[in-house]
Design a protein around this motif. Structure first.
Motif, PDB file in Angstrom:
ATOM      1  N   LEU A  22       0.601  -1.305  -0.017  1.00 32.69           N
ATOM      2  CA  LEU A  22       0.031   0.220   0.013  1.00 32.69           C
ATOM      3  C   LEU A  22       0.900   1.093   0.067  1.00 32.69           C
ATOM      4  O   LEU A  22       0.252   2.228  -0.844  1.00 32.69           O
ATOM      5  CB  LEU A  22      -0.825  -0.106   1.050  1.00 32.69           C
ATOM      6  CG  LEU A  22      -2.105  -0.977   1.136  1.00 32.69           C
ATOM      7  CD1 LEU A  22      -2.602  -1.020   2.543  1.00 32.69           C
ATOM      8  CD2 LEU A  22      -2.953  -0.849   0.011  1.00 32.69           C
ATOM      9  N   LEU A  23       2.063   1.257   0.937  1.00 30.87           N
ATOM     10  CA  LEU A  23       2.902   2.421   0.744  1.00 30.87           C
ATOM     11  C   LEU A  23       3.738   2.604  -0.716  1.00 30.87           C
ATOM     12  O   LEU A  23       3.570   3.614  -1.146  1.00 30.87           O
ATOM     13  CB  LEU A  23       3.802   2.052   1.859  1.00 30.87           C
ATOM     14  CG  LEU A  23       3.463   2.519   3.278  1.00 30.87           C
ATOM     15  CD1 LEU A  23       4.534   2.060   4.275  1.00 30.87           C
ATOM     16  CD2 LEU A  23       3.244   3.889   3.588  1.00 30.87           C
ATOM     17  N   ALA A  24       3.921   1.469  -1.224  1.00 30.85           N
ATOM     18  CA  ALA A  24       4.441   1.416  -2.384  1.00 30.85           C
ATOM     19  C   ALA A  24       3.532   2.212  -3.638  1.00 30.85           C
ATOM     20  O   ALA A  24       3.988   2.843  -4.525  1.00 30.85           O
ATOM     21  CB  ALA A  24       5.023   0.095  -2.988  1.00 30.85           C
ATOM     22  N   HIS A  25       2.247   1.731  -3.607  1.00 33.92           N
ATOM     23  CA  HIS A  25       1.304   2.417  -4.241  1.00 33.92           C
ATOM     24  C   HIS A  25       1.374   3.951  -4.358  1.00 33.92           C
ATOM     25  O   HIS A  25       0.937   4.325  -5.233  1.00 33.92           O
ATOM     26  CB  HIS A  25       0.001   1.856  -3.841  1.00 33.92           C
ATOM     27  CG  HIS A  25      -1.197   2.491  -4.557  1.00 33.92           C
ATOM     28  ND1 HIS A  25      -2.069   3.290  -3.656  1.00 33.92           N
ATOM     29  CD2 HIS A  25      -1.667   2.813  -5.691  1.00 33.92           C
ATOM     30  CE1 HIS A  25      -3.022   4.212  -4.323  1.00 33.92           C
ATOM     31  NE2 HIS A  25      -2.695   3.498  -5.745  1.00 33.92           N
ATOM     32  N   ILE A 237       5.884   9.182   4.165  1.00 31.23           N
ATOM     33  CA  ILE A 237       6.191   8.454   2.937  1.00 31.23           C
ATOM     34  C   ILE A 237       6.678   6.937   2.954  1.00 31.23           C
ATOM     35  O   ILE A 237       6.422   6.085   3.505  1.00 31.23           O
ATOM     36  CB  ILE A 237       7.003   9.362   1.965  1.00 31.23           C
ATOM     37  CG1 ILE A 237       8.160   9.985   2.456  1.00 31.23           C
ATOM     38  CG2 ILE A 237       6.124  10.417   1.031  1.00 31.23           C
ATOM     39  CD1 ILE A 237       8.931  10.962   1.761  1.00 31.23           C
ATOM     40  N   LEU A 238       8.175   6.748   2.501  1.00 31.25           N
ATOM     41  CA  LEU A 238       9.065   5.535   2.597  1.00 31.25           C
ATOM     42  C   LEU A 238      10.272   5.804   3.214  1.00 31.25           C
ATOM     43  O   LEU A 238      10.651   7.156   3.032  1.00 31.25           O
ATOM     44  CB  LEU A 238       9.151   4.756   1.386  1.00 31.25           C
ATOM     45  CG  LEU A 238       7.601   4.304   0.788  1.00 31.25           C
ATOM     46  CD1 LEU A 238       8.069   3.843  -0.454  1.00 31.25           C
ATOM     47  CD2 LEU A 238       7.090   3.319   1.657  1.00 31.25           C
ATOM     48  N   ALA A 239      11.030   4.917   3.576  1.00 33.12           N
ATOM     49  CA  ALA A 239      12.252   5.185   4.342  1.00 33.12           C
ATOM     50  C   ALA A 239      13.326   5.571   3.340  1.00 33.12           C
ATOM     51  O   ALA A 239      14.116   6.693   3.713  1.00 33.12           O
ATOM     52  CB  ALA A 239      12.758   3.753   5.022  1.00 33.12           C
ATOM     53  N   GLY A 240      13.462   5.017   2.190  1.00 31.05           N
ATOM     54  CA  GLY A 240      14.438   5.230   1.071  1.00 31.05           C
ATOM     55  C   GLY A 240      14.323   7.116   0.849  1.00 31.05           C
ATOM     56  O   GLY A 240      15.192   7.685   0.756  1.00 31.05           O
ATOM     57  N   MET A 245      15.893  12.911   1.227  1.00 34.31           N
ATOM     58  CA  MET A 245      15.554  14.237   1.342  1.00 34.31           C
ATOM     59  C   MET A 245      15.918  14.741   2.728  1.00 34.31           C
ATOM     60  O   MET A 245      15.427  15.833   2.918  1.00 34.31           O
ATOM     61  CB  MET A 245      14.022  14.227   1.119  1.00 34.31           C
ATOM     62  CG  MET A 245      13.194  13.976  -0.179  1.00 34.31           C
ATOM     63  SD  MET A 245      11.623  14.486  -0.365  1.00 34.31           S
ATOM     64  CE  MET A 245      10.967  13.115   0.297  1.00 34.31           C
ATOM     65  N   ALA A 246      16.705  14.120   3.457  1.00 29.22           N
ATOM     66  CA  ALA A 246      17.133  14.534   4.855  1.00 29.22           C
ATOM     67  C   ALA A 246      17.825  16.009   4.749  1.00 29.22           C
ATOM     68  O   ALA A 246      17.463  16.797   5.446  1.00 29.22           O
ATOM     69  CB  ALA A 246      18.030  13.653   5.533  1.00 29.22           C
ATOM     70  N   GLU A 247      18.564  16.124   3.688  1.00 31.32           N
ATOM     71  CA  GLU A 247      19.352  17.501   3.552  1.00 31.32           C
ATOM     72  C   GLU A 247      18.205  18.430   3.066  1.00 31.32           C
ATOM     73  O   GLU A 247      18.226  19.693   3.392  1.00 31.32           O
ATOM     74  CB  GLU A 247      20.435  17.198   2.591  1.00 31.32           C
ATOM     75  CG  GLU A 247      21.266  18.640   2.495  1.00 31.32           C
ATOM     76  CD  GLU A 247      22.484  18.464   1.593  1.00 31.32           C
ATOM     77  OE1 GLU A 247      22.956  19.468   1.145  1.00 31.32           O
ATOM     78  OE2 GLU A 247      22.891  17.505   1.063  1.00 31.32           O
ATOM     79  N   ASP A 248      17.258  18.211   2.284  1.00 35.16           N
ATOM     80  CA  ASP A 248      16.285  19.121   1.817  1.00 35.16           C
ATOM     81  C   ASP A 248      15.483  19.319   2.895  1.00 35.16           C
ATOM     82  O   ASP A 248      15.236  20.963   3.059  1.00 35.16           O
ATOM     83  CB  ASP A 248      15.330  18.456   0.574  1.00 35.16           C
ATOM     84  CG  ASP A 248      16.188  18.320  -0.581  1.00 35.16           C
ATOM     85  OD1 ASP A 248      17.258  19.091  -0.799  1.00 35.16           O
ATOM     86  OD2 ASP A 248      15.801  17.474  -1.282  1.00 35.16           O
ATOM     87  N   ALA A 268      15.871  -1.317  11.256  1.00 27.45           N
ATOM     88  CA  ALA A 268      17.076  -0.924  10.542  1.00 27.45           C
ATOM     89  C   ALA A 268      16.548   0.124   9.631  1.00 27.45           C
ATOM     90  O   ALA A 268      17.466   1.181   9.560  1.00 27.45           O
ATOM     91  CB  ALA A 268      17.224  -2.238   9.494  1.00 27.45           C
ATOM     92  N   GLN A 269      15.350   0.177   9.177  1.00 24.33           N
ATOM     93  CA  GLN A 269      14.983   1.580   8.387  1.00 24.33           C
ATOM     94  C   GLN A 269      14.855   2.870   9.195  1.00 24.33           C
ATOM     95  O   GLN A 269      15.306   3.706   8.853  1.00 24.33           O
ATOM     96  CB  GLN A 269      13.395   1.217   7.782  1.00 24.33           C
ATOM     97  CG  GLN A 269      13.351   0.172   6.631  1.00 24.33           C
ATOM     98  CD  GLN A 269      11.947   0.190   5.982  1.00 24.33           C
ATOM     99  OE1 GLN A 269      11.170   1.090   6.496  1.00 24.33           O
ATOM    100  NE2 GLN A 269      11.857  -0.681   4.917  1.00 24.33           N
ATOM    101  N   GLU A 270      14.408   2.419  10.535  1.00 21.11           N
ATOM    102  CA  GLU A 270      14.302   3.765  11.508  1.00 21.11           C
ATOM    103  C   GLU A 270      15.636   4.206  11.727  1.00 21.11           C
ATOM    104  O   GLU A 270      16.071   5.361  11.965  1.00 21.11           O
ATOM    105  CB  GLU A 270      13.505   3.351  12.772  1.00 21.11           C
ATOM    106  CG  GLU A 270      13.378   4.360  13.529  1.00 21.11           C
ATOM    107  CD  GLU A 270      12.789   3.962  14.975  1.00 21.11           C
ATOM    108  OE1 GLU A 270      12.763   4.710  15.968  1.00 21.11           O
ATOM    109  OE2 GLU A 270      12.217   2.562  15.079  1.00 21.11           O
ATOM    110  N   ASP A 271      16.542   3.067  12.034  1.00 24.35           N
ATOM    111  CA  ASP A 271      18.030   3.895  12.272  1.00 24.35           C
ATOM    112  C   ASP A 271      18.704   4.404  11.152  1.00 24.35           C
ATOM    113  O   ASP A 271      19.560   5.513  11.380  1.00 24.35           O
ATOM    114  CB  ASP A 271      18.795   2.287  12.579  1.00 24.35           C
ATOM    115  CG  ASP A 271      18.341   1.610  13.641  1.00 24.35           C
ATOM    116  OD1 ASP A 271      17.916   2.458  14.518  1.00 24.35           O
ATOM    117  OD2 ASP A 271      18.736   0.449  14.062  1.00 24.35           O
ATOM    118  N   ALA A 272      18.475   4.000   9.864  1.00 24.45           N
ATOM    119  CA  ALA A 272      18.871   4.633   8.705  1.00 24.45           C
ATOM    120  C   ALA A 272      18.461   6.128   8.635  1.00 24.45           C
ATOM    121  O   ALA A 272      18.917   6.972   8.267  1.00 24.45           O
ATOM    122  CB  ALA A 272      18.792   3.844   7.653  1.00 24.45           C
TER     123      ALA A 272
END
Length: 307
Positions: A22-25, A237-240, A245-248, A268-272
């Protein structure tokens, strides 16, 4: 959809697999607007067993089937395809999608009455993601209440990847005079947001208390920069993409401003995501976990005072 024969496609999988699909959608820019999807648990006593359901107004061809299969990053489960008897399935979905309570908010389809004791928001069920039923959206609604209770003064708010506009409308209910900037990569969302804004008495436009919708890939639009810096930026949105967009986000949020993030799995996603946000100048404030999903509230560090 009209009251004609409709075709239904179903895929059964564990809850995290369906929720990830659903998130990928939400990231598919050219999704067929006639293909309506939703996810749900099979039964209350089987909370880990979910099904992704899709409805299409005619017999689905290979392109429709492939579009659904691409939502499953690890390989799609078997798809069951059936022709349904004539019915208005979108209308029926309004009646069978229950209201939810998330913190101070009551989110429901147009067929259910408001709850006078809560902040009421109306989102049609045909808009499968962003109706409040996903853990990430409901968690963001709850966290918005905590942010408001902290005393944050928000005059400029951004909702990146807005989908239905629900989180932006919720933020406006808490900060009624804030200038709202809504963005999404999918141009279909512009019409969805406009319709939902009217349904929830949210004016459209650039001024205080109004919502301005921008079709953009992430933060890549000069109008977003013109409306920054933001006191509160929301990105479910999603982790990737969050990492990318962190710098933005660091440039768009004012020093001392808040960042509300969701769409990332705990672990792992949260840590990244947290590492990327720390590099961009944010520090964690609070965290919620709903199911396997983490919802994060961060604050941008203020500039150090000169010695």
């Amino acid at each position: 959809m009209s009251a004609e024969s409709t075709w239904k496609l179903s895929a059964h999988a564990p809850r995290p697999v369906i929720e990830a699909a659903l998130l990928a959608h939400e990231l598919v820019a050219d999704w067929d607007a006639e293909l309506v999807i939703a996810g749900r648990e099979l039964a209350e006593d089987r909370p880990g067993d979910w099904v992704l359901e899709a409805w299409y107004p005619r017999k689905p061809g290979p392109e429709v089937i492939a579009a659904i299969e691409r939502l499953f990053a690890g390989g799609a489960p078997p798809l069951a395809i059936e022709e349904l008897p004539p019915a208005d399935w979108v209308t029926l979905s309004q009646h069978t999608t229950p209201p939810i309570r998330a913190g101070r908010f009551h989110v429901h389809t147009p067929d259910f009455p408001p709850d006078p004791g809560l902040i009421d928001l109306v989102i049609p069920a045909a808009q499968a993601f962003g109706t409040g039923h996903h853990h990430t959206t409901a968690g963001c609604l709850e966290m918005l209440g905590h942010i408001r209770a902290s005393g944050l003064i928000a005059r400029r708010i951004a909702d990146i990847g807005t989908g239905t506009g629900l989180l932006a409308f919720a933020a406006r209910a808490l900060w009624p005079t804030a200038q709202l900037t809504l963005t999404d990569i999918d141009p279909v969302c512009a019409g969805v947001v406009a319709a939902n804004a009217e349904m929830n008495a949210v004016p459209l436009g650039p001024g205080p208390g109004a919502a301005l919708m921008i079709v953009a890939d992430g933060m890549a639009d000069p109008l977003i920069a013109l409306r920054a810096p933001f006191d509160l930026l929301i990105a479910n949105i999603l982790a990737g993409p969050l990492v990318e967009m962190a710098e933005d986000f660091g440039k768009a949020v004012r020093p001392g401003g808040s960042l509300l993030l969701a769409g990332l799995l705990a672990g792992a996603q949260e840590d990244a995501v947290c590492r990327a946000m720390r590099r961009a100048g944010f520090r964690p404030v609070a965290r919620l976990q709903r199911g396997d999903w983490a919802i994060l509230w961060l604050r941008r560090r203020r500039a150090a005072r000169p010695a």
